[in-house]
Design a protein around this motif. Structure first.
Motif, PDB file in Angstrom:
ATOM      1  N   ARG A   3       0.843  -1.203   0.000  1.00 28.41           N
ATOM      2  CA  ARG A   3       0.000   0.000   0.000  1.00 28.41           C
ATOM      3  C   ARG A   3       0.878   1.253   0.000  1.00 28.41           C
TER       4      ARG A   3
ATOM      5  N   ASN B 276       0.957   3.776   1.957  1.00 29.98           N
ATOM      6  CA  ASN B 276       1.508   4.152   3.259  1.00 29.98           C
ATOM      7  C   ASN B 276       2.586   3.174   3.742  1.00 29.98           C
ATOM      8  N   GLU B 277       2.758   2.044   3.065  1.00 32.08           N
ATOM      9  CA  GLU B 277       3.785   1.072   3.416  1.00 32.08           C
ATOM     10  C   GLU B 277       5.030   1.204   2.540  1.00 32.08           C
TER      11      GLU B 277
END
Length: 150
Positions: A93, A95-96
Motif C-alpha cells: 500500500r 503508506n507502506e
C-alpha cells in the motif's frame, strides 16, 4: 541504524548487460510482520538515455517486488485459483512504501536494458535483511508466511 532494524544486500547481472545492487533496510516484529523502511539501489545499465524513466522503472519494480516477496502467492482450492483480484491479493500500500533511493552509474558503455531487474533483485535483498534481523534463513516466498509459521 535505529535499533530493531537490519539490512540485507543482493546483487544481480541481467542478460541485458545491466548490473544492479540493492540494499534493503527492514524491521521484523515479534509476530513476523516485515516493515521495509528503505531501499537503496545502484544500477549500471550502460549509457542512460532518459534517467527519469530508468529510475521510475526501478522504483516501480521495487514496489512490485516488495509485495511479491512478502505476501505474493497463488493458492488453489479444489483445483481452482482462490485469488481473483485486489480484494484478496495483498499488495504493498502507499503508506507502506519505503523510501527508495536510486543511483545510476554514469559511463560510456552501450545502453543496456531496464525493466524487470528492479523487481528481481528485491526479494533476495529482503530475504537477506530478514536473516540479519532474525537469524532465520528463508529460501521460499512469501517471506511473511514462513516467518509466521516458524
Amino acid at each position: 541504524m535505529p535499533a530493531g532494524r537490519a539490512r540485507g544486500i543482493a546483487l544481480m547481472y541481467s542478460g541485458w548487460q545491466t548490473y544492479l545492487a540493492q540494499v534493503a533496510e527492514v524491521a521484523v516484529s515479534a509476530s513476523g510482520e516485515v516493515r521495509v523502511h528503505r531501499i537503496v539501489c545502484a544500477a549500471d545499465c550502460g549509457t542512460v538515455v532518459n534517467p527519469d524513466i530508468v529510475k521510475a522503472q526501478i522504483e516501480g519494480g521495487v514496489i512490485f517486488g516488495i509485495g511479491g516477496a512478502l505476501w505474493g502467492e497463488v493458492t488453489l482450492k479444489n483445483g481452482r485459483v482462490e485469488q481473483s483480484n485486489f480484494h484478496n491479493v495483498r499488495v504493498l500500500r502507499m503508506n507502506e512504501t519505503p523510501e527508495i533511493e536510486v543511483h545510476l552509474v554514469r559511463n560510456g558503455e552501450a545502453p543496456g536494458g531496464m525493466g524487470e531487474p528492479g523487481t528481481a533483485v528485491t526479494a533476495p535483498a529482503l530475504a537477506n535483511a530478514v536473516f540479519a534481523a532474525t537469524g532465520k534463513r528463508i529460501r521460499k516466498l512469501p517471506l511473511e508466511r514462513h516467518l509466521r509459521s516458524a
